[in-house]
Enzyme design. Structure first.
Site, mmCIF file in Angstrom:
data_model
loop_
_atom_site.group_PDB
_atom_site.id
_atom_site.type_symbol
_atom_site.label_atom_id
_atom_site.label_comp_id
_atom_site.label_asym_id
_atom_site.label_seq_id
_atom_site.Cartn_x
_atom_site.Cartn_y
_atom_site.Cartn_z
ATOM 1 N N ILE B 157 -13.288 -32.269 -9.987
ATOM 2 C CA ILE B 157 -13.002 -32.871 -11.485
ATOM 3 C C ILE B 157 -13.587 -34.648 -11.458
ATOM 4 C CG2 ILE B 157 -10.585 -34.688 -11.779
ATOM 5 C CD1 ILE B 157 -10.136 -31.494 -11.818
ATOM 6 N N GLU B 363 -16.596 -28.368 -19.281
ATOM 7 C CA GLU B 363 -15.926 -29.052 -20.321
ATOM 8 C C GLU B 363 -16.225 -26.850 -21.340
ATOM 9 O OE1 GLU B 363 -14.561 -32.291 -22.008
ATOM 10 O OE2 GLU B 363 -15.621 -33.154 -20.441
ATOM 11 N N SER B 366 -21.753 -22.291 -21.472
ATOM 12 C CA SER B 366 -22.543 -21.289 -22.916
ATOM 13 C C SER B 366 -20.928 -20.536 -23.424
ATOM 14 C CB SER B 366 -23.749 -21.706 -22.717
ATOM 15 O OG SER B 366 -24.164 -23.026 -22.518
#
Lengths: 263, 379
Positions: B157, B363, B366
Site C-alpha cells: 500500500i 495500479e 502492463s
C-alpha cells in the site's frame, strides 16, 4: 497602508543567447520571468502584509501586453491588485522615460506608504529606474536593502555596501530597492494561479489613463539612446609563468608588482 | 483542435519546475539511499495547494483540472519518482474517490483536510492473494450495530504507514462476488488497525509501501464509502484515474532522464568530440524524444477527457501502458549513453531506471492495461 511593487518581465537570462552580429538578445523561444530582484521586492511586500493589518499590495509593471503574465504570477503569489501600463506611447523608453511613466502611474494610484522595486533588471542591469522614481516623486529612497523593519511611520533598512552595510532610517512614504539577500521569494500557490486568471484581475492603463505628458514618454521622452551594443573581444595580453621554488616565485612577483608601482 | 496548454497550466508547469529544482531534486538521491519519506517536501507542497490540485476549492483543493494535476506529477517525477507517486496516490486514489462517492459529511470531514494536505491519504485494495485478480478479496467487513468490523491484510500500500486516511476495500457479502465488495474510509488510529511490514524496494525507495493489518478493526457505519456492494466499481473507477497519475509519473521520469542525458552527451567527449556529435547516438536521442512526446500526448489526452467528463478508462490505460514502457525504455537507453558513470550512484540514471520499473507494475501491470484496452477495443 498601501504598498506598491514595481516589477518587470524579463527574458530568463539563464536560457538567453546573444545575436553575435547585432549584439542584441535573441528573445525567440526564451521563457519570460519576473525579474529576480523584483520578486524579492514583492516577497517583502507580501511579508509586510502578513505581519501587519490592513495592508494592500499593488503590483505595477510597464511593458507589452504579454507582461500581463508576470503580473498574474505576482497575483498568484498573493498581491491584491495588478496594473499593467501598456501603450505604444511608452515603447522605446529609456530608464528616465520609464521611471517617469511609472512615477506618473504611482501618483495616479496615490495614497502609498512604501514603494518597493528590485535593485536592477537582469536584461538591462542599470539599477536606475527605482532611484529615478523616488526622485520624480520627491520622496526619500534607500537602495540595496538586505533587511527591513517597519516601525510606525518609519522604516529601518540595512543597506548593503561592498564591505559591510549601513543601517538607515527613513520616513514614509519611501522607496526601497531590494537585493536577493532580503528574502527567499515564495512559490505562487496553485489555487492562486487559478484566481489570478479569473476575469480582469489585471488592470490595463494607457498613457491617457494616467494623464501622462506625452513628451516625456517613449523614444521622444528618452534623453539616452543605445547606438550599438557588442560583446567586447577577450583580452589577448600574454601571461607570464614564473619559475623556481614558491619562495623564489613570491620574490619575483613582488619585484614585478613593485616595478609596475602596483604595491 | 488545440494542443496548447492554458495559461494556468503553463504557469503551473513553471511553478512546479521551479519547486522541483529547488525542493525536490537536491534531496532525491539522498532519500533514495536512506528510504526517508520526504515529509517536509509534502508539507511544502501542501502549503502551495499542490496536494489537491484537481479537487474543487469548496473541498479544500486548488480547483484545477486533471491536466494541471498530471503536469504537477510529471514535473516532480522528472527529479524524483518517489515524491511523484506520493502525490499521485494521495490525489488520485484517496482524494478522488471521496470526492466522487462520498457524502457531504464525509467530504467535509475527510476530503477537505486531505485536499489541503493536512492529511495524507492511501488506498488499500491489493492483498497477498488478490493482486491483478482484485476481485479475490479476502478482507471482510461485517456490520455489527452501527459499526463495521474489518478483518484481513492488505499489502503493497503506497503511502501506507504515513497516511492519516485509508480507502479500504473489503467483502461485505462473499456470496455476491465482486458485487459483495464495499469501500470504507478508515482513519489511521482506528482500533484494530495496524501497520505491518514496510517493504524494502528496488525503486521509489523514499515512498512508503506498507502492509496494513485489520484485526477486528472498528469502522463507524457512516464511513462506508458509497453503498454496500459498490466497492468494486469504486475501486476500478478510482484506478482509471490513478493510471493517469502513474502515466504522468512515468512520463516525468522519462523526460527528466532524457534532459539529464542531453546535458551529458553535449559535455562528455570521446574520440575528440562530444557524444552528441555521433550520429549513432543522435538517432537514439531522436527516438527517445519522439517516444516521450507520444507518451505526453496520451497522458494529457486522458487527463483532458477526465476533466471534460468524456470516457477516459481506455485512454488512461493506453497512457499508462505506453508511458511506463517509455520510462523503462528511455531510462535504460539513457543509462547506456552515460556508460559506466550511469551505472554508479554519482549520476541519477541508475535511480531513474530503478524508479521507472514500478510504473509497469503498480495500479495495474502492463498486462492489465492490455486487458482493459483490448476489452474496450474488441467489445
Amino acid at each position: 497602508m498601501n504598498i506598491i511593487v514595481c516589477l518587470k518581465q524579463v527574458p530568463d537570462t539563464n536560457e538567453v543567447r546573444i545575436d553575435p552580429v547585432r549584439g542584441t538578445l535573441i528573445r525567440d523561444g526564451v521563457p519570460s520571468i519576473i525579474n529576480p530582484d523584483d520578486k524579492n521586492a514583492l516577497e517583502e511586500a507580501l511579508k509586510i502584509k502578513e505581519e501587519n493589518e490592513d495592508i494592500k499590495v499593488t503590483v505595477l509593471s510597464m511593458g507589452p501586453p504579454q507582461a500581463d503574465m508576470a503580473l498574474r504570477e505576482a497575483l498568484a503569489m498573493g498581491a491584491d491588485e495588478a496594473i499593467l501600463l501598456s501603450d505604444r506611447a511608452f515603447s522605446g523608453s529609456d530608464t528616465w522615460a520609464t521611471s517617469k511613466a511609472l512615477a506618473t502611474a504611482i501618483d495616479h494610484i496615490g495614497n502609498y506608504s512604501i514603494i518597493l522595486c528590485g535593485r536592477q533588471a537582469i536584461d538591462g542591469d542599470t539599477a536606475q529606474v527605482g532611484p529615478q522614481i523616488a526622485e520624480h516623486l520627491g520622496i526619500p529612497q534607500i537602495t540595496y536593502v538586505e533587511e527591513l523593519e517597519i516601525i510606525g511611520d518609519k522604516v529601518v533598512a540595512k543597506r548593503a555596501i561592498e564591505d559591510g552595510y549601513y543601517v538607515i532610517e527613513g520616513k514614509m512614504p519611501i522607496l526601497l530597492t531590494a537585493i536577493k539577500e532580503l528574502n527567499e521569494p515564495r512559490y505562487p500557490s496553485i489555487r492562486g494561479v487559478y484566481k489570478a486568471h479569473e476575469g480582469n484581475r489585471v488592470k490595463n492603463w494607457s498613457a491617457q489613463d494616467i494623464k501622462a505628458d506625452l513628451s516625456n514618454l517613449g523614444l521622444k521622452g528618452s534623453p539616452t539612446q543605445v547606438n550599438k551594443s557588442f560583446t567586447p573581444p577577450g583580452r589577448s595580453g600574454e601571461g607570464e609563468i614564473l619559475s623556481g621554488s614558491p619562495k623564489e616565485k613570491a620574490g619575483q612577483l613582488v619585484l614585478k608588482l613593485k616595478g609596475k608601482y602596483l604595491i | 483542435m488545440d494542443f496548447n496548454l492554458t495559461k494556468e497550466q503553463q504557469m503551473i508547469r513553471r511553478i512546479m519546475r521551479d519547486f522541483t529544482e529547488k525542493e525536490v531534486k537536491p534531496i532525491a538521491a539522498d532519500i533514495d539511499k536512506t528510504e526517508e519519506f520526504p515529509r517536509k517536501t509534502v508539507e511544502k507542497m501542501s502549503s502551495h495547494d499542490m496536494m489537491g490540485i484537481s479537487i474543487p476549492i469548496e473541498y479544500g483543493g486548488a480547483g484545477g483540472d486533471e491536466v494541471a494535476y498530471a503536469i504537477a506529477v510529471e514535473e516532480i517525477s522528472r527529479a524524483c519518482g518517489a515524491t511523484g507517486v506520493i502525490l499521485s496516490a494521495h490525489t488520485s486514489l484517496a482524494c478522488w474517490p471521496i470526492w466522487k462517492y462520498g457524502t457531504e459529511e464525509q467530504k467535509q470531514r475527510y476530503l477537505v483536510p486531505l485536499a489541503k494536505g493536512t492529511y495524507l491519504g492511501a488506498y488499500g485494495l491489493t492483498e497477498p492473494g488478490a493482486g491483478t485478480d482484485a476481485a479475490g478479496q479476502q478482507t471482510t467487513a461485517v456490520l455489527n450495530g452501527d459499526k463495521y468490523i474489518l478483518n484481513g491484510t492488505k499489502i503493497f500500500i503506497t503511502n501506507g504507514g504515513q497516511s492519516d486516511i485509508y480507502i479500504i476495500f473489503a467483502m461485505t457479502d462473499r456470496s455476491k462476488g465482486t458485487r459483495g465488495i464495499s469501500a470504507f474510509i478508515v482513519e489511521k488510529d482506528s482500533p484494530g488497525f495496524s501497520i505491518g511490514k514496510i517493504e524494502e524496494k528496488m525503486g521509489i525507495r523514499a515512498s512508503s509501501t506498507a502492509e496494513l493489518i485489520f484485526q477486528d478493526c472498528i469502522v463507524p457505519r457512516e464511513n462506508l464509502l458509497g453503498k454496500e456492494g459498490e466497492g468494486f466499481k469504486i475501486a476500478m473507477t478510482t484506478l482509471d484515474g490513478g493510471r493517469i497519475g502513474i502515466a504522468a509519473q512515468a512520463l516525468g521520469i522519462a523526460s527528466g532522464a532524457l534532459d539529464e542525458t542531453i546535458k551529458y552527451v553535449k559535455e562528455r567527449e570521446q574520440f575528440g568530440r562530444p557524444l552528441s556529435k555521433f550520429q549513432g547516438l543522435q538517432w537514439i536521442i531522436a527516438d527517445m524524444a519522439t517516444e516521450i512526446e507520444a507518451a505526453r500526448l496520451l497522458v494529457y489526452k486522458a487527463a483532458y477527457n477526465k476533466t471534460n467528463n468524456l470516457p477516459y478508462g481506455k485512454e488512461a490505460a493506453m497512457a499508462k501502458l505506453f508511458a511506463s514502457q517509455c520510462a523503462m525504455d528511455v531510462t535504460t537507453k539513457c543509462l547506456q549513453l552515460f556508460g559506466g558513470y550511469g551505472y554508479t550512484k554519482d549520476y541519477p540514471m541508475e535511480r531513474m531506471m530503478r524508479d521507472a520499473k514500478i510504473t509497469e507494475i503498480y495500479e495495474g501491470t502492463s498486462q492489465v492495461q492490455q486487458m482493459v484496452i483490448s476489452a474496450a477495443v474488441l467489445k
